[in-house]
Design an enzyme around this catalytic site. Structure first.
Site, PDB file in Angstrom:
ATOM      1  N   HIS A  16       9.562  57.571 -40.472  1.00 35.75           N
ATOM      2  CA  HIS A  16       9.665  58.574 -42.122  1.00 35.75           C
ATOM      3  C   HIS A  16       8.504  58.733 -42.569  1.00 35.75           C
ATOM      4  CE1 HIS A  16      14.009  58.242 -41.284  1.00 35.75           C
ATOM      5  NE2 HIS A  16      14.000  57.132 -41.343  1.00 35.75           N
TER       6      HIS A  16
HETATM    7  C1  BDR Z   1      13.259  56.043 -45.746  1.00 41.01           C
HETATM    8  O1  BDR Z   1      13.873  54.728 -46.606  1.00 41.01           O
HETATM    9  C2  BDR Z   1      13.436  53.415 -46.110  1.00 41.01           C
HETATM   10  O2  BDR Z   1      14.333  52.773 -45.322  1.00 41.01           O
HETATM   11  C3  BDR Z   1      12.109  53.968 -45.259  1.00 41.01           C
HETATM   12  O3  BDR Z   1      11.097  53.270 -45.517  1.00 41.01           O
HETATM   13  C4  BDR Z   1      11.882  55.317 -45.816  1.00 41.01           C
HETATM   14  O4  BDR Z   1      10.936  55.303 -46.662  1.00 41.01           O
HETATM   15  C5  BDR Z   1      14.361  56.831 -44.914  1.00 41.01           C
HETATM   16  O5  BDR Z   1      15.397  57.084 -45.465  1.00 41.01           O
END
Ligand code: BDR
Ligand code: CA
Length: 311
Positions: free
Chosen positions: A241
């Protein structure tokens, strides 16, 4: 000329890759890392951020600890995704560089006030608590921020931590609401875009051929991080992400999206943290964000490898 950024983060393997990508990219000048509680508690995120700086050979970079819980609620963490350390999957030495004594929120406010207006972009990779708190404490900084580019939310993909909400927005919807109502130029990388760039075994294998400690570490993190999403979604790989935020700043041509209105649900127990995105423009609410939706995944992963291999 490189762009001045502050990275607000809760590392997290994908945060860590985003930080490495930023530190490897001459287009960006990272002024500091501000840590927030999110994937793991604050003591751990501020520890992990320093490990990542040292991995990148940047022990000189100031790292600040910020808010240890959301603005109006208890903290929800995600060890089930990231492991107890937040950075499971690779072993890194204990950080030697100091944590700055200044609070992250004070650093954000002071830095914005001292710099020329609109010369600093905030990159948010975790819950928006530090940035929301800074805007609440010092509303004058809103007009000084060039842009906020954040990973959070979802429209077509709806939620990953609840059926309706993405993790970063779910953890602190009150902070997210402040940011989305601030009038600041916002770019949002939601699950709709991150879920279109899944890691592949071949990409991980290629990282391991780069003869680079940073690339080997990213490969180890990705191996670990993937297992959760492959089990959950039945996909071959996992979304990475947070590097989407940094990739957008370096190579915006890899992304497309729409300028739309996005509101944050803060009240409903059922849908709290939902990003109510007017993708089809069915309301007359004014656009407040560029909401990304598509990504050139091949270009994105090539960019990460090429840049991180330089470290
Ligand atoms: C987001 O949530 C976290 O677990 C990850 O680092 C990312 O920023 C994805 O939903
Ligand atoms: Ca994150």
């Amino acid at each position: 000329m490189s762009r001045n950024i502050i990275i607000d983060t809760d590392p997290g393997q994908d945060d860590a890759v985003a930080i490495l990508l930023a530190l490897a990219s001459p287009e960006l000048n990272v002024l500091g890392l501000t840590c927030v509680a999110g994937n793991v508690p604050l003591a751990r995120t501020s520890h992990n951020a320093r490990q990542v700086c040292e991995l990148a050979g940047r022990a000189d970079l100031p790292v600040y600890a910020g808010c240890d819980r959301p603005m109006g609620r208890g903290l929800v963490t995600a060890e089930h995704v990231h492991g107890d350390s937040g950075l499971d999957g690779a072993v890194l030495p204990e950080p030697q560089m100091p944590l700055q004594s200044q609070h992250a929120v004070d650093f954000i406010v002071e830095t914005l006030r001292q710099a020329p207006a609109k010369s600093i972009t905030l990159c948010s990779l975790g819950p928006l608590t530090n940035i929301g708190t800074a805007l609440q404490q010092a509303p004058d900084i809103a007009e000084r921020i060039a842009q906020i580019v954040l990973m959070g939310g979802a429209y077509f993909e709806v939620g990953n931590i609840t059926p309706a909400a993405e993790f970063n927005i779910f953890v602190d919807p009150e902070a997210a609401e402040i940011v989305f109502k601030s009038g600041i130029d916002l770019v949002v990388a939601p699950l709709d875009v991150t879920h279109k760039a899944l890691t592949r075994k071949a990409w991980i294998a290629d990282l391991r051929t780069q003869n680079s400690r940073a690339c080997d570490t990213v490969a180890g993190w990705t191996d670990f991080f993937e297992r959760f999403d492959t089990e959950k979604y039945g996909s071959e790989g996992a979304p990475l992400h947070d590097p989407c935020v940094i990739a957008y700043l370096i190579a915006p041509h890899l992304f497309t999206g729409r300028h739309i209105n996005v509101e944050i649900e803060t009240q409903s127990e059922l849908t709290r943290g939902m990003t109510v995105a007017d993708w089809w423009r069915v309301t007359d609410r004014p656009a407040n964000a560029l909401f990304l939706c598509d990504i050139n995944a091949v270009g994105f992963f090539n960019l990460i490898t090429q840049r991180v291999a330089r470290l």
